[in-house]
Write a protein that holds these residues in place. Structure first.
Motif, PDB file in Angstrom:
ATOM      1  N   PRO A   1       0.826  -1.212   0.000  1.00  0.00           N
ATOM      2  CA  PRO A   1       0.000   0.000   0.000  1.00  0.00           C
ATOM      3  C   PRO A   1       0.861   1.263   0.000  1.00  0.00           C
ATOM      4  CG  PRO A   1      -0.875  -1.581   1.558  1.00  0.00           C
ATOM      5  CD  PRO A   1       0.457  -2.128   1.094  1.00  0.00           C
TER       6      PRO A   1
ATOM      7  N   TYR B   1      -3.406   3.774  -2.228  1.00  0.00           N
ATOM      8  CA  TYR B   1      -3.356   2.749  -3.267  1.00  0.00           C
ATOM      9  C   TYR B   1      -3.086   1.399  -2.611  1.00  0.00           C
ATOM     10  CZ  TYR B   1      -3.212   6.479  -6.749  1.00  0.00           C
ATOM     11  OH  TYR B   1      -3.524   7.560  -7.533  1.00  0.00           O
ATOM     12  N   CYS B   2      -3.912   0.417  -2.958  1.00  0.00           N
ATOM     13  CA  CYS B   2      -3.777  -0.897  -2.347  1.00  0.00           C
ATOM     14  C   CYS B   2      -4.447  -1.946  -3.226  1.00  0.00           C
ATOM     15  CB  CYS B   2      -4.396  -0.905  -0.946  1.00  0.00           C
ATOM     16  SG  CYS B   2      -6.179  -0.621  -0.949  1.00  0.00           S
TER      17      CYS B   2
ATOM     18  N   ASP C   1      -5.449  -6.256   0.370  1.00  0.00           N
ATOM     19  CA  ASP C   1      -5.044  -5.336   1.433  1.00  0.00           C
ATOM     20  C   ASP C   1      -6.243  -4.791   2.199  1.00  0.00           C
ATOM     21  OD1 ASP C   1      -2.353  -5.593   0.790  1.00  0.00           O
ATOM     22  OD2 ASP C   1      -2.379  -3.885  -0.594  1.00  0.00           O
TER      23      ASP C   1
ATOM     24  N   LEU D   1      -3.134  -1.159   6.425  1.00  0.00           N
ATOM     25  CA  LEU D   1      -3.553   0.117   5.844  1.00  0.00           C
ATOM     26  C   LEU D   1      -3.317   1.258   6.841  1.00  0.00           C
ATOM     27  CD1 LEU D   1      -6.913  -1.005   4.169  1.00  0.00           C
ATOM     28  CD2 LEU D   1      -4.651  -0.757   3.096  1.00  0.00           C
TER      29      LEU D   1
ATOM     30  N   THR E   1       0.308   2.103   6.978  1.00  0.00           N
ATOM     31  CA  THR E   1       0.695   2.884   5.799  1.00  0.00           C
ATOM     32  C   THR E   1       0.297   4.338   5.961  1.00  0.00           C
ATOM     33  OG1 THR E   1       0.417   0.935   4.381  1.00  0.00           O
ATOM     34  CG2 THR E   1       0.424   3.082   3.294  1.00  0.00           C
TER      35      THR E   1
END
Length: 260
Positions: free
Chosen positions: A105, A116-117, A121, A128, A131
């Motif tokens: 991610p 963005y994943c 994810d 997440l 990230t």
């Protein structure tokens, strides 16, 4: 942890000897716990005398903290469905999930936050969240470095860092050799709140204490510093409620410290 006797009962006292601290510090939390940070060079009896002299201040701050805790709005857990918002630089930005073929991610910051994943994810919320924390911390370092460079020139001092972390009890710190640490959550606040902490820590390069001459210097460098200091006390718990680490304790509704 030990019970405080006498007029402090039934508050709880935790003592910590610090080789880095240059001043006695008291941290007061809404759960009734009082942390006493004692510099290694300071006798324990001196620290306890200072603690006793601050009894009225401690009790006043406990009342304030509990009052603020009751006012902090609950922040719902992130849903990772495009409906979430994250505070950044004093604004609530939409968090948009962007599906992509990507190894890990990635966060992009603009008028909105784009994460963005992969589809897989989305089933890993802690990945997440990690990230997001890392991406926002990177932005905090960028903003803090710009401010530190400008404000250090205005003040005529040097510094090292910044070190960006997620301190539970401090917004910033400055070591005797000039290493400045800042809490990444400050970048979620209005920019002037981050600037206040930067100015505050740089002023410690002249006065490594919280003496009247220190506060006069802060006043000279930032006339409205008291407003932003108050803002952090009032809204700090809300910042700590965003993206808490898994298993982390609920954040305090502000933090107060006293220095000798």
């Amino acid at each position: 942890m030990a019970d405080l006797l006498g007029p402090f009962a039934p508050l709880q006292l935790t003592e910590r000897i610090s080789v880095r601290a240059s001043n006695i510090r008291i941290e007061v939390r809404p759960d009734g716990n009082v942390l006493l940070v004692i510099p290694k060079r300071v006798p324990r009896a001196t620290a306890h005398a200072f603690l006793k002299s601050r009894e009225d201040w401690i009790r006043q701050k406990l009342v304030e903290l509990k009052s603020r805790a009751a006012k902090v709005p609950a922040r719902r857990p992130l849903r990772w469905d495009g409906s979430d918002t994250i505070p950044l630089r004093g604004r609530e930005l939409q968090l948009r999930m962007v599906l992509a073929r990507i190894a890990r991610p990635t966060l992009r910051v603009g008028d909105e936050l784009q994460l963005y994943c992969t589809t897989q994810d989305l089933a890993r919320p802690e990945l997440l969240a990690s990230t997001l924390r890392s991406g926002i911390a990177k932005l905090a370092r960028h903003d803090a470095k710009l401010l530190l460079d400008v404000e250090s020139v205005r003040l005529g001092v040097s510094y090292q860092g910044p070190r960006i972390a997620d301190q539970k009890s401090l917004w910033g710190s400055c070591t005797p050799d000039g290493l400045i640490s800042l809490n990444w959550r400050l970048v979620m606040a209005p920019p002037e709140a981050l600037r206040y902490v930067v100015v505050h820590e740089l002023c410690h390069r002249r006065h490594l204490d919280h003496s009247p001459r220190f506060w006069r210097l802060v006043e000279r460098q930032m006339a409205d510093h008291a407003h932003w200091r108050g803002w952090l006390r009032e809204h700090g718990a809300a910042l700590h409620a965003v993206l808490p680490k898994a298993g982390a304790e609920p954040p305090p509704a502000g933090l107060f410290d006293g220095a000798l």
